[in-house]
Design an enzyme around this catalytic site. Structure first.
Site, PDB file in Angstrom:
ATOM      1  N   ASP A  30       0.853  -1.188   0.000  1.00  0.00           N
ATOM      2  CA  ASP A  30       0.000   0.000   0.000  1.00  0.00           C
ATOM      3  C   ASP A  30       0.895   1.246   0.000  1.00  0.00           C
ATOM      4  O   ASP A  30       1.897   1.288   0.712  1.00  0.00           O
ATOM      5  CB  ASP A  30      -0.896  -0.009   1.237  1.00  0.00           C
ATOM      6  N   ASN A  87     -13.046  -3.255   2.953  1.00  0.00           N
ATOM      7  CA  ASN A  87     -13.924  -2.093   3.090  1.00  0.00           C
ATOM      8  C   ASN A  87     -14.970  -2.142   1.984  1.00  0.00           C
ATOM      9  O   ASN A  87     -14.679  -2.587   0.877  1.00  0.00           O
ATOM     10  CB  ASN A  87     -13.125  -0.794   2.980  1.00  0.00           C
ATOM     11  N   GLY A  93     -15.400   2.896   4.253  1.00  0.00           N
ATOM     12  CA  GLY A  93     -14.009   3.300   4.076  1.00  0.00           C
ATOM     13  C   GLY A  93     -13.389   2.925   2.741  1.00  0.00           C
ATOM     14  O   GLY A  93     -12.185   3.077   2.556  1.00  0.00           O
ATOM     15  N   GLN A  94     -14.187   2.451   1.796  1.00  0.00           N
ATOM     16  CA  GLN A  94     -13.631   2.060   0.502  1.00  0.00           C
ATOM     17  C   GLN A  94     -13.293   3.299  -0.313  1.00  0.00           C
ATOM     18  O   GLN A  94     -14.128   4.171  -0.519  1.00  0.00           O
ATOM     19  CB  GLN A  94     -14.615   1.169  -0.269  1.00  0.00           C
ATOM     20  N   HIS A 100     -10.746  -5.409  -2.836  1.00  0.00           N
ATOM     21  CA  HIS A 100      -9.384  -5.702  -2.400  1.00  0.00           C
ATOM     22  C   HIS A 100      -9.369  -5.992  -0.908  1.00  0.00           C
ATOM     23  O   HIS A 100     -10.224  -5.530  -0.170  1.00  0.00           O
ATOM     24  CB  HIS A 100      -8.416  -4.560  -2.735  1.00  0.00           C
ATOM     25  N   HIS A 102      -7.045  -5.810   2.588  1.00  0.00           N
ATOM     26  CA  HIS A 102      -5.889  -5.199   3.241  1.00  0.00           C
ATOM     27  C   HIS A 102      -5.308  -6.257   4.177  1.00  0.00           C
ATOM     28  O   HIS A 102      -6.021  -6.770   5.049  1.00  0.00           O
ATOM     29  CB  HIS A 102      -6.307  -3.992   4.078  1.00  0.00           C
TER      30      HIS A 102
END
Length: 114
Positions: A30, A87, A93-94, A100, A102
């Site tokens: 990230d 998310n 929170g996307q 995807h 995390h």
């Protein structure tokens, strides 16, 4: 999806620090990490959110979890512990609308989801 950032990364149109790659998925660091280890695991298939997954995607979703396990073991955080987060939509929170996971770890993680 020509304009999707993660589709561009999965097709190698955008450079990232790739940590894993196979026919179904890619994983990369990230660019704005929230923990010492913060890796994004992304399916090559474009699904905007987890809500777009159907029964036909069950193998892909399972594959993403197994990739997370493999990466956690390879980078040495599996035994100490890690967190997986998905998310969904803006209040979840996307920020990038391509499903995807995390993978977070490398330090003790407190529970502070909101």
């Amino acid at each position: 999806m020509d304009t999707c950032l993660f589709c561009q990364i999965a097709s190698r149109e955008r450079p990232v620090k790739m940590v894993y790659e196979d026919e179904q998925s890619v994983a990369f660091e990230d660019i704005n990490p929230k923990a010492p280890v913060h890796i994004l695991i992304v399916p090559r298939q474009h699904l905007a959110t987890i809500l777009d997954a159907t029964q036909a995607d069950d193998r892909l979703l399972g594959h993403l979890l197994l990739v997370a396990n493999l990466i956690a073991k390879q980078i040495g955080i599996a035994e100490r512990g890690f967190r997986l987060v998905i998310n969904c939509n803006s209040e979840g929170g996307q920020a990038v609308y391509h499903l995807h996971l995390h993978l977070l770890g490398g330090r003790p993680l407190s529970w502070h989801p909101a």
